[in-house]
Write an enzyme that holds these catalytic residues in place. Structure first.
Site, PDB file in Angstrom:
ATOM      1  N   GLU A   7       3.508   2.630 -10.858  1.00 39.56           N
ATOM      2  CA  GLU A   7       3.954   1.565 -10.448  1.00 39.56           C
ATOM      3  C   GLU A   7       4.856   1.164 -11.331  1.00 39.56           C
ATOM      4  OE1 GLU A   7       0.703  -1.087 -10.163  1.00 39.56           O
ATOM      5  OE2 GLU A   7       1.058  -3.005 -11.049  1.00 39.56           O
ATOM      6  N   ASP A 150      -1.165   1.720  -9.914  1.00 41.28           N
ATOM      7  CA  ASP A 150      -2.433   0.959 -10.890  1.00 41.28           C
ATOM      8  C   ASP A 150      -3.762   0.490  -9.886  1.00 41.28           C
ATOM      9  OD1 ASP A 150      -1.066   0.809 -13.075  1.00 41.28           O
ATOM     10  OD2 ASP A 150      -0.991  -1.367 -13.265  1.00 41.28           O
ATOM     11  N   TYR A 368      -0.012  -2.488 -24.580  1.00 43.52           N
ATOM     12  CA  TYR A 368       0.622  -3.211 -23.327  1.00 43.52           C
ATOM     13  C   TYR A 368      -0.263  -4.747 -22.791  1.00 43.52           C
ATOM     14  CZ  TYR A 368       1.166  -4.127 -17.807  1.00 43.52           C
ATOM     15  OH  TYR A 368       1.633  -4.400 -16.700  1.00 43.52           O
TER      16      TYR A 368
END
Length: 833
Positions: A7, A150, A368
């Site tokens: 992704e 994802d 993240y």
DNA sequence: GCAAGGTC
């Protein structure tokens, strides 16, 4: 060759690192980075997308004259014709000249096209052209393809879109799906040795969301924009998430307006534990205050009676001393929402927080930042993280204490997902490593991480009941007896309130009481952090979009300030939609969409069925809205005028309004009586808000000005007002004139027409010397002269402190500084690729 | 010139 599609770039790199026997080779296909490595004798390559690479839009080739045009249906409109349901009158489309059912020509139509736009076919158009080109280039040569986006609905859709691109150039390569939930070796290796099939139903569920969002958003946005067209760039938007969010804000505002405040009275007494007979003034260490046991007197009479009862007393008896320890649990790990709530309380907006978090993530300082998870996964080595950040002296003692424990225990939140770990620091940083705002956020995240590994805090609360003249007063104190996590995490902390030591039966001095009349407060407006939490509760938006949605509401001027208040326009939009298209104003539409998407994912229904049902519903609500366009138009026009209102025109008495210049887009104040009345006032640059109070000096309206990175200030709109007169400052001698053998003064002054401040030579007609100046801050002259160009140096003092500068825009010194600058901003440099 | 959702 095996092609792995992820992704994002980051994931492509990590997967290559974890799967390759040797270090993968970083390569580029066109401009897209890819990673090549060998595994089990086969060539592998990973490529990262940038989220969605295709974007749904109304089919441009079939329906519209040109992409993005809002005119309506083009030429023969055959495709649209076919998709229009029987319930809607079909316009007899003809080549070049479409007509409505009533025979009205539709060329150049706008509003009339909307009922048909509801049913317009949707296509997926390329959005990331560069990435698509690189992807196709690799797909051509691929023997097999693994989709490794994802592991969620949008990820499945992103993967399906990528696959459709690959299929255009490679129809046969076998495709499989890797499902992983963490970037660890066992997880990734496990995912790639247990590849599964693509979940087409899940991708369809995501695609139906895209379609419905586009159709509702485009139709209602165009409706609101066109019903009261206010010039290009003045979009009045609406959408499945933003409109219910706006409605929340408006609902709260209506509650506030409907709120009837009630009077109440509060009695507070002054005591002193050191002076037994009430002889001290009561400001020593023994002084404390206590409120009457009746926290709020509803009747003034009762409050007066209590005051009378204590009147004249000089001492109080300590009736009871109760101590109670309570533990305050350590905070849970940060997910995106909790982070934004915490930064919002620290004065950092959610949108800014996410921008800074993104840069910290990219530079390798934090993990993240877009996560729902509030439980550290077992695979995360907490001790290693603690060791990594212990180099910051401010964290060192806490780190040492945590590492000294035999085992590290972390708090856990209720939400446990497998998308990403909660947000934690991934590298050491000190105030020297990062710009202030970045460090502020890093510091919060690092301290929060350490707090989640710390013990609970223990607070001892003391409640002392005092008796004076038959009236009871209660004093409360809080003392931190065991700091626990609070030693490292001071955010959102109430100050300790200590009480002097007292015993039951003891007499203390009573130094009188005050009775204050107060009023009950309406429910508070939402802060941005609170609003994000509310959106999450209602299922509106996602962790990645909520901050952007709120920012959007600011940008279209539906809301203003923080805590958030709606503009008149925002209120009018919600009111109009709530009346005729109530589906878009509530969170139920999202909840229902989620249910339908689950059904699509389970194969119980289809994307087409769900989207068609939604189109019919929108068609119905638009049908209710269209006949009331005059009403909506007036409501929006009134709201816009009310938002623009600044005060009364001194010449004709009509309304002075905030306006934007057609040519330059800059703001000014103009009379609504234009063109009959030509009164205008210039405005300084910055955000302008109206203020009710008139100028105390001249009686003209005032405005609140907030220039970039300055404190707001209230100024009179009339440049002729004495409050706007700035003294002219002689800043030095003109170097140009000096070169010509003359001596003239350089004077700083503000142009009354444009309000721009600059330095001009008294001999300007001849020498043409003029220097620009910062528009804000107090200007003072210096004796110094610029070493590069000879212009006099000046000092500008703003809220951020004094700043000495050479005003000459063309000074050779400026060029040298520019060259230095990139080196100075090294901090944003990406950590090793 | 529209939305919301990914990501930069």
């Amino acid at each position: 060759m095996k092609l792995v599609v992820t992704e994002k770039h980051d994931a492509a790199q990590k997967i290559a690192d974890l799967l390759g026997a040797k270090k993968p080779k970083a390569d580029k296909v066109f401009n897209t980075p890819v990673y090549r490595f060998e595994k089990d004798g086969e060539e592998w390559v990973t490529i990262g997308l940038r989220g969605h690479i295709l974007e749904p839009d109304f089919a441009p080739s079939l329906v519209y004259k040109k992409k993005g045009g809002w005119q309506g249906v083009d030429a023969d409109g055959q495709t649209l014709q076919a998709s229009i349901p029987d319930s809607l009158p079909k316009p007899p489309f003809k080549k070049k000249k479409p007509f409505t059912a009533d025979g009205v020509e539709l060329k150049g139509w706008k509003m009339e096209a909307l009922p048909y736009l509801v049913y317009a076919p949707i296509e997926k158009l390329p959005k990331e052209k560069d990435i698509i080109r690189s992807l196709k280039n690799l797909a051509k040569k691929a023997d097999s393809i693994v989709i490794a986006t994802d592991f969620d609905r949008e990820g499945e859709l992103i993967g399906a879109d990528a696959l459709s691109c690959c299929r255009e150039v490679n129809a046969t390569a076998p495709v499989s799906r890797a499902r992983y939930s963490a970037f660890t070796k066992p997880e990734i290796q496990g995912a790639f040795s247990n590849l599964v099939a693509m979940d087409d139903n899940l991708a369809s569920a995501g695609a139906s969301r895209q379609d419905i969002d586009l159709i509702w958003g485009a139709v209602l946005t165009r409706y609101l924009t066109l019903v009261k067209f206010a010039g290009y760039g003045n979009v009045r938007s609406s959408g499945r998430v933003q409109t219910p969010t706006l409605a929340l804000i408006c609902q709260r505002e209506r509650e506030r307006m409907a709120f009837v405040p009630e009077d109440y009275w509060v009695i507070s007494g002054q005591f002193d534990a050191d002076a037994r007979e009430g002889v001290t003034a009561g400001d020593g260490p023994g002084a404390f205050s206590a409120d009457h046991a009746t926290a709020r007197f509803k009747e003034e009479g009762a409050a007066k009676a209590a005051m009378n009862a204590v009147e004249g007393h000089r001492s109080a008896r300590v009736e009871a001393v109760e101590k109670r320890k309570r533990t305050v649990p350590a905070p849970i790990p940060f997910n995106t929402t909790a982070l934004m709530a915490a930064t919002s309380a620290e004065g950092l907006s959610p949108a800014r927080t996410m921008r800074i978090a993104e840069s910290l993530y990219m530079d390798g300082y934090i993990s993240y930042p877009r996560v729902d998870n509030t439980v550290y996964p077992a695979s995360l080595d907490l001790a290693e993280v603690v060791r990594a950040i212990s180099g910051n002296p401010a964290y060192a003692p806490t780190c040492k204490a945590i590492l000294a424990q035999s085992s590290i225990r972390a708090t856990r939140g209720k939400k446990e997902t497998t998308d990403h770990p909660p947000i934690y620091p991934t590298a050491k940083a000190t105030p020297d490593d990062l710009p202030p705002a970045e460090y502020k956020l890093y510091n919060l995240i690092a301290r929060r991480f350490l707090a989640t590994l710390s013990d609970a805090a223990v607070v001892e609360g003391t409640k002392v009941t005092l008796e004076v003249g038959g009236e009871r007063f209660i004093a409360r104190g809080d003392v931190l007896v065991k700091p626990g996590f609070r030693a490292i995490y001071p955010y959102g902390l109430k100050k300790d309130e200590t009480l002097p030591p007292m015993e039951e039966g003891q007499q203390v001095a009573f130094n009188g009481a005050d009775c204050v009349q107060k009023q009950t407060e309406p429910p508070a407006r939402y802060s941005q952090g609170k609003l994000i939490q509310e959106m999450e509760k209602l299922g509106l938006g996602t962790k990645s979009t909520r901050h952007a949605i709120i920012e959007r509401l600011y940008n279209v001027s539906y809301i203003q300030n923080d805590p958030i208040e709606p503009s008149q326009l925002g209120m009018a939009v919600v009111e109009a939609l709530d009346k005729f298209a109530p589906h878009i104003t509530g969170s139920a539409m999202t909840a229902e969409l989620e249910e339908r998407m689950d059904e699509i994912a389970e194969g119980k229904t289809s994307r087409e069925a769900v989207v068609t049902t939604s189109r019919d519903l929108l068609s119905q609500e638009l049908g209710a809205l269209m006949p009331h366009s005059e009403e909506v138009k007036e409501a929006l026009a009134d709201a816009v005028a009310a938002d623009a209102y600044i005060g009364k025109c001194p010449k004709c008495g009509k309304d002075l309004q905030l306006k934007a210049s057609q040519k330059t887009r800059s703001m000014f104040i103009g009379c609504s009586g234009w063109p009959e009345c030509d009164v205008t006032f210039p405005l300084p640059s910055g955000k302008i808000e109206s203020v009710e109070e008139l100028c105390p000096t001249c009686g003209m309206p005032q405005v609140k000005v907030t220039a970039f990175r300055t404190k707001p200030r209230v100024v009179c709109i009339d440049p002729a007002c004495p409050t706007n007169q700035e003294p002219e400052v002689v800043v030095g001698k003109c170097p140009t004139c000096a070169a010509m053998g003359k001596s003239s003064n350089l004077v700083a002054r503000r142009n009354p027409k444009t309000l721009k401040r600059s330095i001009t030579c008294e001999n300007f007609d001849e020498c043409q010397t003029r220097y620009p100046l910062p528009q804000y801050g107090k200007l003072t002259a210096t004796e110094e002269v610029c070493e590069h160009c000879g212009a006099p140096m000046v000092v500008v003092t703003t809220a951020r402190g004094p700043w000495k500068l050479c005003p000459n825009f063309d000074c050779p010194g400026k060029e040298q500084e520019k060259e230095k600058k990139p080196a100075a901003r090294k901090t944003t440099k990406r950590k090793k690729a």
